[in-house]
Every structure is written in structure tokens, then in C-alpha cells.
Design a protein around this motif. Structure first.
Motif, PDB file in Angstrom:
ATOM      1  N   ALA A  99       0.640  -1.041   0.052  1.00  0.00           N
ATOM      2  CA  ALA A  99      -0.055  -0.046  -0.145  1.00  0.00           C
ATOM      3  C   ALA A  99       0.839   1.300  -0.017  1.00  0.00           C
ATOM      4  O   ALA A  99       0.571   2.216  -0.564  1.00  0.00           O
ATOM      5  N   VAL A 100       1.949   1.172   0.729  1.00  0.00           N
ATOM      6  CA  VAL A 100       2.916   2.479   0.827  1.00  0.00           C
ATOM      7  C   VAL A 100       3.334   2.674  -0.596  1.00  0.00           C
ATOM      8  O   VAL A 100       3.445   3.791  -1.207  1.00  0.00           O
ATOM      9  N   PHE A 101       3.787   1.565  -1.100  1.00  0.00           N
ATOM     10  CA  PHE A 101       4.590   1.539  -2.644  1.00  0.00           C
ATOM     11  C   PHE A 101       3.578   2.244  -3.596  1.00  0.00           C
ATOM     12  O   PHE A 101       3.988   3.082  -4.268  1.00  0.00           O
ATOM     13  N   VAL A 102       2.658   1.562  -3.479  1.00  0.00           N
ATOM     14  CA  VAL A 102       1.368   2.186  -4.503  1.00  0.00           C
ATOM     15  C   VAL A 102       0.945   3.505  -4.248  1.00  0.00           C
ATOM     16  O   VAL A 102       1.089   4.056  -5.425  1.00  0.00           O
ATOM     17  N   ALA A 103       0.955   3.935  -3.332  1.00  0.00           N
ATOM     18  CA  ALA A 103       0.708   5.293  -2.970  1.00  0.00           C
ATOM     19  C   ALA A 103       1.677   6.318  -3.351  1.00  0.00           C
ATOM     20  O   ALA A 103       1.358   7.333  -3.896  1.00  0.00           O
ATOM     21  N   TRP A 104       2.803   5.918  -3.083  1.00  0.00           N
ATOM     22  CA  TRP A 104       3.983   6.824  -3.462  1.00  0.00           C
ATOM     23  C   TRP A 104       3.895   6.976  -5.015  1.00  0.00           C
ATOM     24  O   TRP A 104       4.103   7.857  -5.491  1.00  0.00           O
ATOM     25  N   ASN A 105       3.743   5.713  -5.598  1.00  0.00           N
ATOM     26  CA  ASN A 105       3.778   5.769  -7.252  1.00  0.00           C
ATOM     27  C   ASN A 105       2.777   6.812  -7.563  1.00  0.00           C
ATOM     28  O   ASN A 105       2.915   7.316  -8.510  1.00  0.00           O
ATOM     29  N   ALA A 106       1.546   6.508  -6.855  1.00  0.00           N
ATOM     30  CA  ALA A 106       0.350   7.373  -7.437  1.00  0.00           C
ATOM     31  C   ALA A 106       0.738   8.841  -7.455  1.00  0.00           C
ATOM     32  O   ALA A 106       0.148   9.560  -8.372  1.00  0.00           O
ATOM     33  N   ASP A 107       1.338   9.033  -6.398  1.00  0.00           N
ATOM     34  CA  ASP A 107       1.692  10.669  -6.089  1.00  0.00           C
ATOM     35  C   ASP A 107       2.452  11.109  -7.386  1.00  0.00           C
ATOM     36  O   ASP A 107       2.397  12.169  -7.782  1.00  0.00           O
ATOM     37  N   LEU A 108       3.524  10.413  -7.461  1.00  0.00           N
ATOM     38  CA  LEU A 108       4.481  10.680  -8.584  1.00  0.00           C
ATOM     39  C   LEU A 108       3.902  10.569  -9.799  1.00  0.00           C
ATOM     40  O   LEU A 108       4.134  11.541 -10.608  1.00  0.00           O
ATOM     41  N   GLU A 109       3.008   9.844 -10.089  1.00  0.00           N
ATOM     42  CA  GLU A 109       2.324   9.863 -11.418  1.00  0.00           C
ATOM     43  C   GLU A 109       1.206  11.019 -11.402  1.00  0.00           C
ATOM     44  O   GLU A 109       1.365  11.882 -12.601  1.00  0.00           O
ATOM     45  N   ARG A 110       0.648  11.481 -10.390  1.00  0.00           N
ATOM     46  CA  ARG A 110      -0.035  12.784 -10.194  1.00  0.00           C
ATOM     47  C   ARG A 110       0.873  13.789 -10.481  1.00  0.00           C
ATOM     48  O   ARG A 110       0.467  14.844 -11.314  1.00  0.00           O
ATOM     49  N   ARG A 111       2.007  13.902 -10.042  1.00  0.00           N
ATOM     50  CA  ARG A 111       3.008  15.094 -10.189  1.00  0.00           C
ATOM     51  C   ARG A 111       3.463  15.302 -11.556  1.00  0.00           C
ATOM     52  O   ARG A 111       3.337  16.243 -12.357  1.00  0.00           O
ATOM     53  N   ARG A 112       3.653  13.827 -12.285  1.00  0.00           N
ATOM     54  CA  ARG A 112       4.076  13.928 -13.760  1.00  0.00           C
ATOM     55  C   ARG A 112       2.967  14.554 -14.604  1.00  0.00           C
ATOM     56  O   ARG A 112       3.199  15.077 -15.428  1.00  0.00           O
ATOM     57  N   VAL A 113       1.666  13.988 -14.266  1.00  0.00           N
ATOM     58  CA  VAL A 113       0.698  14.381 -15.069  1.00  0.00           C
ATOM     59  C   VAL A 113       0.417  15.774 -14.956  1.00  0.00           C
ATOM     60  O   VAL A 113       0.155  16.885 -16.094  1.00  0.00           O
ATOM     61  N   LEU A 114       0.510  16.366 -13.862  1.00  0.00           N
ATOM     62  CA  LEU A 114       0.187  17.902 -13.804  1.00  0.00           C
ATOM     63  C   LEU A 114       1.486  18.716 -14.355  1.00  0.00           C
ATOM     64  O   LEU A 114       1.228  19.651 -14.985  1.00  0.00           O
ATOM     65  N   ALA A 115       2.640  18.307 -14.453  1.00  0.00           N
ATOM     66  CA  ALA A 115       3.738  18.900 -15.202  1.00  0.00           C
ATOM     67  C   ALA A 115       3.718  18.899 -16.452  1.00  0.00           C
ATOM     68  O   ALA A 115       3.852  19.782 -17.169  1.00  0.00           O
ATOM     69  N   VAL A 116       3.412  17.776 -16.986  1.00  0.00           N
ATOM     70  CA  VAL A 116       3.026  17.711 -18.534  1.00  0.00           C
ATOM     71  C   VAL A 116       2.024  18.494 -18.866  1.00  0.00           C
ATOM     72  O   VAL A 116       1.901  19.122 -19.960  1.00  0.00           O
TER      73      VAL A 116
END
Length: 481
Positions: A99-116
Motif C-alpha cells: 500500500a505504501v509503495f502504490v501510494a508513493w507511485n500514485a503521487d509521483l504519477e499525479r505530479r508527472r501528469v500535472l507537470a506535463v
């Protein structure tokens, strides 16, 4: 590649199978079928999720599934029934860390989407999850962030808490309750800091907030469970099971996976209900369990025990059993360690063939896992109808000729009723001392897992049959008429 409609239908089918599995586990005769419902449901869930829309990287996924399955199969084959509690605790830790790893990855993906999205004319190809994030409105993204925070906090607490529970159950960590200086104030301080970090994160702070949040939650899980005595681990394992379920449900919301939400909610709610039932069985406060203060502090020094333990040999036990009309057997973790369940089953068969009434008395927290003794007795083919719960049989002990206690300690300890300063004061116990004669099969004169002395062993109507439980029961078999 399967269509989303097909995957959704499979998710509903898997959810129904999981519900049937949980429902069937409440009945010993239906338990085997219920386990198969769960196995089939999980197979359907994994298969149809893996081949659903937006899923790729099979070159990595399939080898990982195969490797994980082989490791799981080998570990399960090698683990004895006595080690099942710590195996369950270890598996809970995996769910929390995932759960911790998936949540970290989800936030990294969110940040990448917002940056793009911030770059005009950007045409980067998103992953399935990132594409889902890209369609969310600002308020939906905030909700996603809340899911991430919850998943990290609960998952991290579950991970370290389960690791410590595993250590205590396996004897690798001291079973006594221990806390750092400051006790519960350290847990409260870490929780407050976690809340502040969550607020900072929701207001735009960097990824570092989630890293520190996880570190604080790791500490809380470690310190909470270290502060709980080893004798209370059955309740702790059940509570950690609930935590792992809620962590999985949170990740289900993050990934928009309905099956994960349903499965997590089932595990979380059933674990919480079971923990509540077990707390009532031990006269403990449910909230106190969650806060790591399980059992509370003693009011004073425990009462001194007078007298001595009187030993008896197998011939003496057999002579009494041959003259008895009613016998109640109380199994405990010592029976599991000695793997004496089959010998006990044979003893029961011989006694019943001789026309004697024989029943088993099962305490809700006997063993180190809920239902531990029931599983062992079912494995030894003991008839279900003579296996009685504590509330069903406690009133019958005054009318019982012989009570045989095999490897139990706290669940038959009269100090729970007689000594208000005992660490188990108020805990409902099996009142075996009210029987005419009590025989206790025990390796030696030491205390049990909790380290608490048991006045039962010193009572006038109690006799101690020292030695390995299986060898002791085997020695009785040839002496029973």
C-alpha cells in the motif's frame, strides 16, 4: 485484452465468492468449501485484472507472479500449523508495504501528469493510471491525495506493526510489553506530526512530506505493537488484519479498482469485528487495543501463590479416567507445539468407546490465532459436535469428573477472577478448577507465554503430568480400558 465490462463482471463474481468464503468460515463443516471459494475468487480476480484494459508490461508482470507464487507455495508447505500465526502476521506486513509503495507511485504519477499538462502542446504518452489522473477535476485530485495519505499511514503502521507481531510470535522479539521513554506520548506526538505533514502535502508541499509521513507511521506501528504483551498477540494479529484491509481499500480508491475496494472493506470490517469479539472475550477495551495500551497498567503487585505443584504419572491419570463418566479436554498452544492433536483424538475415541462423555472446551483466544485450536482438532478428525465454545461449557465444569488441560495457561488461570492486580484480571476464562479433578499436561513448572504464574497448578484437585504433550497422551492410550 479483455473489455472493461468483462473485467467488471469478473470483479462482481470474485466479490461474491469472497463473501461466500467469509460466510462459510463461520461453520466448521463448511470451512473447507469456503476456503476453495476464496481461492477461486482470488484466481478470478488476478487473472481478469491482469488482462484488463490499460494493463501492460507482461514481460515483467508474469515472471513476478510466477516467482511470487512459487515462493508462497514453498513457504506454505514448509510452515507447520504452530507457525501459522506468525505467517499470517508476515503476510499482513506485505499488504501494508505494498500500500505504501502504490501510494508513493500514485503521487509521483499525479505530479508527472500535472507537470506535463503545464507545458503547452505537450503530447507525452501516459500510462493507464496517469491517463486516469489526467481526466480528474481539481476536487477529484484532492480526494486522490487524501487516499494517498490514508494508504501510506495505515499501510506503514500495518507493515512495522506486523513485523513486530511476527517477531513476538516467532520468539525472535521479547514478548513482554516494552516502550521507549515517553510511552504513549511518543505515539501521540508522531500522530500529530503526521497530521501536520498531511496538511502540508494537501496544500502543495513536495514529495518529501510523504516520505517523512511514512517514516513516522513506521515508528507508530513499531512502538504500538512493542507496547503490547505477547499473550495479547492473537488480538493484535486480528487488528492488523483489519488495518491491512483498510489499506488495501484505500489503494482500491486510488487505482479506481472496485474489486480491491470491496475486498479491502471485507477484510477490514471482518478483522475489526473479530478483534472486538476477542476483546470482549478477554475483557479488554477495544479502543485501548488500537492505541497500543492493551491490558493497561496493573493496580498493584499480583497475589502470592502458596502451595506446590503435585506431579502424577500416566498410570495415575489413566486410573482416574477409567473411573470417570465425564471428561472435558482444554487444548492450548502447547498441544499445537507438540503436535499432539492426533494422539488426543485417539484418546477421545477410546474414552467414548468406553461409554464416557468427552467434550472439548475452546476459549476464544486459545492458541495464537483465532480458531487455531478448532483447525487442529478438525485436522485430527475430532467430531465437530463435541467441540464446545467457552460460553457453552463453562457452567458444566462443576458436574465434570475430569478436566484435562493440554498446553494451556492464561485461558484456565483463576487469577483472572480472584486477583484484581493480575495482568489478566477480568478476563473470562475456562473454570476448569471447578471440576472434581484437573490434570495439566505441561513440559515443566515454568510460566506460560505471558509469563504469568497460574494458581490452578497449585490447587488441591490439580495434578501435573509433566512431559511432552504427545508423549504423555501416547502413554495414556495403552492404559485406558
Amino acid at each position: 485484452m479483455l473489455s472493461q465490462g468483462f473485467v467488471s463482471a469478473a470483479a462482481i463474481a470474485a466479490s461474491v465468492l469472497f463473501i461466500l468464503s467469509l460466510g462459510g468460515l463461520s461453520n466448521q463443516e463448511k470451512a473447507k468449501r469456503a476456503v476453495w471459494y476464496g481461492i477461486v475468487g482470488m484466481a478470478v480476480a488476478v487473472l481478469f485484472t491482469a488482462f484488463g484494459p490499460g494493463i501492460g508490461n507482461y514481460w515483467l508482470m508474469i515472471p513476478m507472479i510466477v516467482i511470487g507464487s512459487v515462493i508462497g507455495w514453498k513457504v506454505a508447505k514448509q510452515v507447520a500449523m504452530t507457525e501459522m500465526p506468525q505467517l499470517v502476521a508476515a503476510l499482513h506486513s506485505f499488504v501494508g508495504l505494498a500500500a505504501v509503495f502504490v501510494a508513493w507511485n500514485a503521487d509521483l504519477e499525479r505530479r508527472r501528469v500535472l507537470a506535463v499538462q503545464a507545458v503547452e502542446g505537450a503530447t507525452e504518452q501516459f500510462s493507464a493510471f496517469a491517463a486516469l489522473v489526467a481526466t480528474k477535476a481539481p476536487d477529484e485530485l484532492t480526494f486522490l491525495q487524501l487516499e494517498v495519505v490514508f494508504a501510506i499511514f495505515i499501510g506503514a503502521v500495518t507493515f512495522t506493526g506486523s513485523v513486530i507481531a511476527f517477531g513476538k510470535l516467532a520468539g525472535k522479539v521479547d514478548g513482554k510489553a516494552k516502550q521507549l521513554p515517553g510511552g504513549h506520548m511518543l505515539n501521540a506526538g508522531a500522530a500529530v506530526l503526521s497530521l501536520l505533514l498531511a496538511i502540508l502535502y494537501l496544500n502543495g508541499a513536495g514529495f518529501w512530506t510523504l516520505l517523512v509521513l511514512a517514516a513516522l507511521a513506521f515508528f507508530i506501528g513499531y512502538h504500538l505493537i512493542m507496547g503490547i504483551g505477547g499473550a495479547d498477540m492473537p488480538v493484535v494479529v486480528s487488528m492488523l488484519n483489519s488495518y491491512s484491509g483498510w489499506a488495501a481499500a484505500a489503494i482500491g480508491f486510488t487505482l479506481s479498482n472496485d474489486l480491491l475496494i470491496v475486498t479491502g472493506a471485507l477484510v477490514g470490517s471482518s478483522g475489526a469485528i473479530l478483534s472486538y469479539i476477542m476483546c470482549k472475550a478477554m475483557n479488554r477495551n477495544f479502543i485501548s487495543v488500537i492505541l497500543g495500551g492493551f491490558g493497561g497498567a496493573q493496580a498493584g503487585a499480583a497475589a502470592e501463590i502458596e502451595g506446590e505443584q503435585v506431579a502424577i504419572d500416566a498410570a495415575g491419570v489413566a486410573a482416574t479416567l477409567n473411573n470417570a463418566d465425564s471428561v472435558v479436554i482444554v487444548p492450548g498452544y502447547g498441544m499445537a507445539v507438540a503436535q499432539a492433536q492426533n494422539a488426543v483424538s485417539e484418546l477421545v475415541r477410546k474414552l467414548r468407546s468406553a461409554g464416557k462423555e468427552v467434550r472439548f472446551a475452546i476459549h476464544p483466544v486459545a492458541g495464537r490465532l483465532p480458531g487455531h485450536m478448532n483447525v487442529l482438532l478438525a485436522e485430527a478428525r475430532v467430531p465437530y459436535d463435541i467441540v464446545m465454545e467457552m460460553d457453552e461449557i463453562n457452567d458444566d465444569f462443576p458436574k465434570t469428573d475430569v478436566a484435562i488441560v493440554i498446553g494451556s495457561n492464561d485461558i484456565v488461570n483463576p487469577a483472572a477472577q480472584d486477583d484484581p492486580n493480575s495482568p489478566i484480571a477480568g478476563m473470562p476464562v475456562l473454570e476448569v478448577w471447578k471440576s472434581r479433578v484437573v490434570f495439566v499436561c505441561k513440559r515443566g513448572q515454568g510460566t506460560g507465554y505471558s509469563g504469568i504464574e497460574n494458581p490452578l497448578f497449585y490447587k488441591e484437585n490439580t495434578r501435573m503430568l509433566y512431559g511432552d504433550a504427545r508423549e504423555s497422551i501416547d502413554s495414556l492410550l495403552s492404559l485406558i480400558d
